[in-house]
Motif scaffolding. Structure first.
Motif, short mmCIF file in Angstrom:
data_model
loop_
_atom_site.label_atom_id
_atom_site.label_comp_id
_atom_site.label_asym_id
_atom_site.label_seq_id
_atom_site.Cartn_x
_atom_site.Cartn_y
_atom_site.Cartn_z
N MET A 167 0.83 -1.21 0.00
CA MET A 167 0.00 0.00 0.00
C MET A 167 0.86 1.25 0.00
N ALA A 168 1.89 1.27 0.84
CA ALA A 168 2.76 2.44 0.90
C ALA A 168 3.43 2.70 -0.44
N ALA A 169 3.85 1.64 -1.12
CA ALA A 169 4.47 1.80 -2.43
C ALA A 169 3.52 2.41 -3.44
N HIS A 170 2.21 2.27 -3.20
CA HIS A 170 1.20 2.82 -4.10
C HIS A 170 0.55 4.10 -3.54
N LYS A 171 1.14 4.64 -2.46
CA LYS A 171 0.68 5.88 -1.83
C LYS A 171 -0.77 5.79 -1.35
N LEU A 172 -1.17 4.62 -0.89
CA LEU A 172 -2.47 4.44 -0.25
C LEU A 172 -2.29 4.61 1.26
N ASN A 173 -3.27 5.21 1.92
CA ASN A 173 -3.03 5.61 3.31
C ASN A 173 -4.08 5.16 4.31
N VAL A 174 -5.04 4.30 3.91
CA VAL A 174 -6.02 3.76 4.85
C VAL A 174 -6.17 2.26 4.60
N LEU A 175 -5.93 1.45 5.64
CA LEU A 175 -6.24 0.03 5.60
C LEU A 175 -7.50 -0.20 6.42
N HIS A 176 -8.57 -0.57 5.75
CA HIS A 176 -9.83 -0.94 6.42
C HIS A 176 -9.76 -2.44 6.65
N LEU A 177 -9.65 -2.84 7.92
CA LEU A 177 -9.43 -4.24 8.27
C LEU A 177 -10.75 -4.86 8.74
N HIS A 178 -11.30 -5.74 7.90
CA HIS A 178 -12.59 -6.38 8.16
C HIS A 178 -12.35 -7.58 9.07
N LEU A 179 -12.58 -7.39 10.37
CA LEU A 179 -12.10 -8.32 11.38
C LEU A 179 -13.11 -9.36 11.84
N THR A 180 -14.40 -9.13 11.59
CA THR A 180 -15.42 -10.06 12.09
C THR A 180 -16.48 -10.28 11.03
N ASP A 181 -17.00 -11.52 11.00
CA ASP A 181 -18.09 -11.84 10.10
C ASP A 181 -18.68 -13.19 10.52
N ASP A 182 -19.63 -13.68 9.74
CA ASP A 182 -20.24 -14.98 10.05
C ASP A 182 -19.21 -16.10 10.05
N GLN A 183 -18.18 -15.96 9.22
CA GLN A 183 -17.23 -17.05 8.99
C GLN A 183 -16.00 -16.98 9.89
N GLY A 184 -15.92 -16.00 10.79
CA GLY A 184 -14.78 -15.97 11.68
C GLY A 184 -14.63 -14.66 12.43
N TRP A 185 -14.11 -14.74 13.64
CA TRP A 185 -13.81 -13.57 14.49
C TRP A 185 -12.29 -13.54 14.64
N ARG A 186 -11.66 -12.42 14.25
CA ARG A 186 -10.20 -12.41 14.08
C ARG A 186 -9.43 -11.52 15.04
N ILE A 187 -10.05 -11.00 16.08
CA ILE A 187 -9.34 -10.10 16.99
C ILE A 187 -9.56 -10.55 18.43
N GLU A 188 -8.47 -10.66 19.19
CA GLU A 188 -8.56 -11.09 20.59
C GLU A 188 -9.28 -10.02 21.41
N ILE A 189 -10.31 -10.44 22.14
CA ILE A 189 -11.02 -9.58 23.11
C ILE A 189 -10.90 -10.28 24.45
N ARG A 190 -10.13 -9.72 25.35
CA ARG A 190 -9.75 -10.44 26.56
C ARG A 190 -10.92 -10.70 27.49
N ARG A 191 -11.90 -9.79 27.53
CA ARG A 191 -13.02 -10.02 28.42
C ARG A 191 -14.00 -11.04 27.85
N HIS A 192 -13.86 -11.37 26.57
CA HIS A 192 -14.73 -12.37 25.93
C HIS A 192 -13.86 -13.37 25.17
N PRO A 193 -13.15 -14.23 25.88
CA PRO A 193 -12.14 -15.08 25.22
C PRO A 193 -12.70 -16.08 24.22
N ARG A 194 -13.98 -16.49 24.37
CA ARG A 194 -14.51 -17.48 23.44
C ARG A 194 -14.70 -16.91 22.03
#
Length: 548
Positions: A167-194
């Motif tokens: 992205m940097a090589a192409h001068k793009l400056n926002v990464l929108h990271l799609h972290l959750t959906d029906d098919q998977g949850w991808r970010i650790e949340i410590r108060r909700h470990p499951r």
């Protein structure tokens, strides 16, 4: 442009003329106050590719590369603008900010040639020559984004860091990271470990479009620890890229419900029997409209806000799209909630979800952004809209005074196939060629100037249902992201007046850069044999609606 070598945008008369300069062992790097990060990046990348030390200094027999923050030098090009001058005495790069200096270094690297994008020098010695030039350049839009879906197919942390470099090589400056959906949850949340213990893994995956009879029976999953997220955010910030997290509510939530069944509509479905979804499309299992659910997601977002600090990521994306209402219509509890809240119907219930988190985020100094469905029911003044269902949602939002990121499916969904031939791997969606993306115009024609001022910029979206690994993401994303990057950065003529032949000529050099960077892009003549997926059902009908 942002990517391929050219008579660069904003370059004054005579750019490219005059005496050039060659980097060599005597060349020093003179980094002014505020440019230390850019200097570190230059040594780590161009220094590694050339084998040159680029030692600190103010001159010397070999001349210098001088980096300065100097807003006056770039004038109305703004804080991300820069002025790059190359002459016999060396290189002088002045930026409107540290970001402007960094983007100028991307142009410097391009001018050095494709081998400057390698990780180590090639065997033998060569001269690293820069043409004499004086370039004044700056971006058209402040939001030049890439949406990366890591929920459908997880991308390991190192692959995300690599995408940030590209992205940097192409001068793009926002990464929108799609972290959750029906098919998977991808970010650790410590108060909700499951959420990650159970919600980040599915037993199998549909192979191809959801109409395909084929399955990949290997369990799929993964997630980012909180320290992984901190590393990603810091790595992006060092490259002047903001990371916008997306946590979906109230739809696209089956993975969360599978981990915590009380989040679902328990009076109409046995949520304890749900698992992380293994196919594609829109799951009917959505969040229940309860205070328990609100408190749960407030807890999630409290941890998210700590991981994505406001100074680098003021926006939080809450999805808000594609929320089937069937369970709410069948649920006595949901109907009672509609009456209690006075929101009229199930559509009003979805708007209530969105408005709640709109206020909650605003109270904490953040800005909500969501897909254009969030317009239904009204928004707080600070909320922004990702317009994906064509231009209409973005036009409505801009005319109502909301900021807009234009990312219409018909133009910039890079999961859609790049050619109509049978060789395209797992073909889905519309045919959108490199030329089609180059003709994309983010500001809808006829939009009044006061509304057009609300177009923050544009974003290309990479949904990964049929992209099972890094090589597949590369194939779908590149080279079309190069065309998109030029559209996002440069002030181009109207689409019908754009010189695609000139762009193709410049892409010849850019393909060599992508080769040096190790990108598995789609070749202009079509996929390599190993890039095809023969016999895997896609959605090959041109113009088919998105959910067919």
């Amino acid at each position: 442009m942002a990517t391929a070598e050219r008579e660069l945008p904003g370059a004054g008369a005579g750019a490219g003329a005059g005496i050039g300069f060659a980097l060599d062992a005597a060349t020093v790097l003179d980094a002014g106050p505020g440019t230390e990060g850019a200097a570190r990046w230059l040594r780590a990348t161009v220094g590694a590719a050339t084998g040159l030390d680029l030692a600190p200094g103010a001159g010397g027999d070999g001349g210098a590369v001088r980096l300065r923050i100097d807003p006056d030098a770039v004038g109305d090009l703004g804080p991300e603008g820069y002025r790059l001058t190359v002459d016999g005495a060396g290189v002088t790069l002045r930026g409107g900010s540290a970001a402007g200096v960094f983007w100028g270094l991307q142009t410097l690297r391009q001018l050095l040639g494709p081998d400057a994008h390698r990780r180590a020098p090639l065997h033998g010695t060569r001269r690293w020559e820069l043409p004499g030039t004086d370039i004044a350049d700056g971006p058209r839009f402040p939001w030049r984004g890439l949406m990366l879906d890591v929920a459908r197919h997880f991308m390991p942390k190192d692959d995300v860091l690599r995408q940030l470099d590209l992205m940097a090589a192409h001068k793009l400056n926002v990464l929108h990271l799609h972290l959750t959906d029906d098919q998977g949850w991808r970010i650790e949340i410590r108060r909700h470990p499951r959420l990650t213990e159970a919600g980040s893994w599915r037993a199998r995956s549909k192979w191809g479009h959801r109409a395909s009879p084929l399955w990949n029976e290997t369990p799929h999953g993964g997630f980012y620890t909180q320290d992984d997220i901190r590393e990603i955010v810091a790595y992006a910030a060092a490259r002047h890229i903001s990371v916008v997290p997306e946590i979906d509510v109230p739809g696209h939530s089956q993975a969360a419900i599978a981990a915590y069944p009380e989040l679902g509509n328990t009076d109409v479905v046995d949520t304890t029997a749900l698992s992380v979804w293994d196919t594609w499309g829109v799951s009917p299992n959505v969040l229940a409209p309860t205070d328990t659910v609100l408190r749960f997601y407030e807890g999630v977002l409290e941890e998210v806000l700590e991981l994505f600090p406001a100074d680098v990521s003021p926006f939080v994306h809450i999805g808000g799209d594609e929320c089937p209402k069937d369970q709410w219509k069948a649920s006595p509890a949901a109907r009672a909630r509609i009456e209690e809240l006075g929101v009229g119907d199930e559509d009003g219930l979805q708007s209530w979800f969105v408005r709640h988190f709109d206020r909650w985020l605003a109270d904490r100094g953040r800005r909500l952004i969501g897909w254009d469905e969030i317009l239904e029911g009204g928004l707080a003044p600070g909320a922004a809209v990702s317009s994906w269902r064509g231009y209409a949602g973005g036009i409505t939002a801009a005319e109502a005074g909301h900021d807009v990121v234009m990312c219409p499916e018909q133009q910039v969904y890079l999961d859609h196939r790049q050619a109509p031939g049978e060789d395209e791997p797992m073909p889905i969606g519309y045919v959108r060629t490199l030329a089609d993306v180059y003709r994309f115009e983010p500001v809808p024609p006829g939009l009044a100037p006061e509304a057009a001022a609300h177009i923050l910029g544009t974003q290309a979206n990479v949904w990964t249902e049929v992209m099972e690994n890094r090589a597949r993401v590369d194939y779908q994303t590149y080279p079309r992201l190069a065309a998109f990057a030029e559209v996002a950065w440069s002030r181009l003529p109207a689409p019908d007046a754009r010189d695609h032949a000139d762009f193709e000529r410049r892409m010849t050099a850019h393909y060599r850069r992508l080769d040096a960077l190790g990108v598995d892009y789609r070749p202009p003549a079509g996929p390599h044999p190993w890039q095809r997926r023969p016999g895997i059902l896609g959605r090959p009908i041109e113009g088919a609606p998105p959910n067919v």
